[in-house]
Write a protein that holds these residues in place. Structure first.
Motif, PDB file in Angstrom:
ATOM      1  N   LYS A   1      21.670 -29.911  -0.066  1.00  0.00           N
ATOM      2  CA  LYS A   1      22.577 -30.685  -0.916  1.00  0.00           C
ATOM      3  C   LYS A   1      21.854 -31.165  -2.174  1.00  0.00           C
ATOM      4  O   LYS A   1      22.408 -31.132  -3.277  1.00  0.00           O
ATOM      5  CB  LYS A   1      23.138 -31.886  -0.158  1.00  0.00           C
ATOM      6  CG  LYS A   1      24.064 -32.757  -1.002  1.00  0.00           C
ATOM      7  CD  LYS A   1      24.542 -33.970  -0.237  1.00  0.00           C
ATOM      8  CE  LYS A   1      25.483 -34.818  -1.085  1.00  0.00           C
ATOM      9  NZ  LYS A   1      24.877 -35.247  -2.370  1.00  0.00           N
ATOM     10  N   GLU A   2      20.611 -31.603  -2.007  1.00  0.00           N
ATOM     11  CA  GLU A   2      19.854 -32.101  -3.160  1.00  0.00           C
ATOM     12  C   GLU A   2      19.629 -30.985  -4.184  1.00  0.00           C
ATOM     13  O   GLU A   2      19.769 -31.202  -5.394  1.00  0.00           O
ATOM     14  CB  GLU A   2      18.521 -32.673  -2.688  1.00  0.00           C
ATOM     15  CG  GLU A   2      17.737 -33.369  -3.786  1.00  0.00           C
ATOM     16  CD  GLU A   2      16.520 -34.089  -3.255  1.00  0.00           C
ATOM     17  OE1 GLU A   2      15.649 -34.457  -4.075  1.00  0.00           O
ATOM     18  OE2 GLU A   2      16.426 -34.295  -2.027  1.00  0.00           O
TER      19      GLU A   2
ATOM     20  N   ASP B   1      15.842 -27.333   4.708  1.00  0.00           N
ATOM     21  CA  ASP B   1      16.414 -28.440   5.464  1.00  0.00           C
ATOM     22  C   ASP B   1      17.825 -28.736   4.934  1.00  0.00           C
ATOM     23  O   ASP B   1      18.043 -28.741   3.721  1.00  0.00           O
ATOM     24  CB  ASP B   1      15.523 -29.676   5.314  1.00  0.00           C
ATOM     25  CG  ASP B   1      16.092 -30.874   6.038  1.00  0.00           C
ATOM     26  OD1 ASP B   1      16.804 -31.678   5.372  1.00  0.00           O
ATOM     27  OD2 ASP B   1      15.836 -31.015   7.234  1.00  0.00           O
TER      28      ASP B   1
ATOM     29  N   GLY C   1      19.556 -31.395   4.488  1.00  0.00           N
ATOM     30  CA  GLY C   1      19.612 -32.460   3.496  1.00  0.00           C
ATOM     31  C   GLY C   1      19.067 -32.025   2.157  1.00  0.00           C
ATOM     32  O   GLY C   1      19.565 -32.443   1.103  1.00  0.00           O
TER      33      GLY C   1
ATOM     34  N   ASP D   1      29.436 -29.839   1.331  1.00  0.00           N
ATOM     35  CA  ASP D   1      27.997 -30.056   1.481  1.00  0.00           C
ATOM     36  C   ASP D   1      27.520 -29.868   2.914  1.00  0.00           C
ATOM     37  O   ASP D   1      26.326 -29.643   3.159  1.00  0.00           O
ATOM     38  CB  ASP D   1      27.615 -31.459   0.999  1.00  0.00           C
ATOM     39  CG  ASP D   1      27.764 -31.599  -0.511  1.00  0.00           C
ATOM     40  OD1 ASP D   1      27.740 -30.562  -1.210  1.00  0.00           O
ATOM     41  OD2 ASP D   1      27.903 -32.744  -0.984  1.00  0.00           O
ATOM     42  N   GLU D   2      28.446 -29.965   3.871  1.00  0.00           N
ATOM     43  CA  GLU D   2      28.077 -29.809   5.276  1.00  0.00           C
ATOM     44  C   GLU D   2      28.081 -28.355   5.718  1.00  0.00           C
ATOM     45  O   GLU D   2      27.664 -28.035   6.830  1.00  0.00           O
ATOM     46  CB  GLU D   2      29.036 -30.622   6.170  1.00  0.00           C
ATOM     47  CG  GLU D   2      29.155 -32.090   5.805  1.00  0.00           C
ATOM     48  CD  GLU D   2      27.803 -32.786   5.839  1.00  0.00           C
ATOM     49  OE1 GLU D   2      27.018 -32.492   6.761  1.00  0.00           O
ATOM     50  OE2 GLU D   2      27.543 -33.624   4.952  1.00  0.00           O
TER      51      GLU D   2
END
Length: 305
Positions: free
Chosen positions: A46-47, A41, A43, A15-16
């Motif tokens: 990942k969503e 973005d 974050g 995810d990173e």
């Protein structure tokens, strides 16, 4: 497509360090596709990945059937080859870095966007997830959406787009998985493709010389979406259609048994086409859709057309 394998791949992603691009696309009046690819973005990446992963997880145990233009079977999802979709390469081209627009999407363009594509790149290639866009304009005639900002309630404009928890189409490893049948037609604009293939089928029918007033029959067929879908499927069943016309005495018997509104001429060797109300019955005859059961000798009709 092996959905479990795909889920395992998505679960194994870091995810990173996601290699992900999001594209919003519309079809221009010229017929070409225009895609925009805003930055995402980290974050949010990942969503979004979790959203598509959950969507494919839900269909791991669902039966898969080959794509049929006339509709899917309830409780099944469909498979197809991307290269069978005429517009697929045009859409891929619009996602290419040489053509995609990386700038901010102009407000006047947002309402014209029809689908988005999430591309996740892995060692084995690209995984593409397609979904029709959700537009927040349903309250435009009777209300509006708003938000609170610093204690004030402010109206939101109609340039908002939504990403929901569903996926319509997945493409990976040269295979297409269709989770929403109608979305394949809407996203890839394959109505023109149906027209082309239906025309090819009608060329074959014309050669049999079994239908009178054929040019009117052709015109009426191509103006009826349900019939063009059936004729598209029939193109892959050419042998079945040829056998129908070769066994014309059985066609006459079916017309009599089912009381079809179809007359015959030329010593009962041709179907007489007179009006559009006959289109479905003639198409069903060509697809050999009428049957009799083995046990109870019950006459029936395949409702696929």
């Amino acid at each position: 497509m092996d959905v479990t394998e795909l889920v395992n791949i998505l679960n194994g992603l870091n995810d990173e360090d996601l290699d992900m691009r999001l594209y919003f696309t519309r079809k221009k009046p010229s017929g070409r596709y225009q895609s925009y690819s805003p930055t995402i973005d980290p974050g949010l990446q990942k969503e979004i990945k979790d959203i598509v992963k959950s969507a494919v997880e839900r269909v791991q145990e669902v039966e898969q059937r080959p794509f049929s233009p006339i509709g899917t079977i309830e409780g099944c999802i469909e498979t197809y080859a991307p290269n069978e979709v005429t517009s697929f390469n045009d859409i891929l081209e619009s996602l290419n870095d040489d053509f995609v627009n990386r700038q901010e999407i102009p407000p006047e363009e947002i309402g014209k966007l029809t689908f988005y594509c999430l591309k996740i790149t892995i060692d084995e290639g690209d995984i593409l997830f397609f979904r029709r866009v959700t537009k927040f304009n349903k309250l435009s005639k009777g209300g509006f959406f708003g938000k609170f900002t610093n204690g004030d309630f402010q109206k939101l404009d109609n340039t908002l787009l939504g990403i929901d928890s569903n996926v319509d189409i997945v493409i990976f490893g040269g295979e297409m998985l269709i989770l929403n049948h109608i979305s394949l037609e809407r996203i890839f604009s394959i109505q023109d493709q149906y027209q082309e293939k239906a025309s090819q089928t009608l060329d074959l029918v014309s050669r049999t010389d079994r239908i009178t007033n054929f040019e009117q029959f052709r015109e009426d067929c191509l103006s009826d979406g349900r019939v063009t879908r059936a004729l598209t499927k029939l193109l892959n069943e050419e042998n079945r259609m040829n056998q129908v016309f070769e066994n014309f005495e059985n066609v006459i018997q079916v017309i009599d048994i089912f009381g079809l509104n179809i007359e015959l001429e030329d010593e009962n060797t041709k179907l007489v086409y007179e009006e559009k109300s006959q289109l479905l019955d003639i198409t069903r005859l060509m697809r050999d859709s009428f049957y009799r059961t083995w046990i109870n000798n019950r006459d029936g009709l395949d409702e696929g057309v």
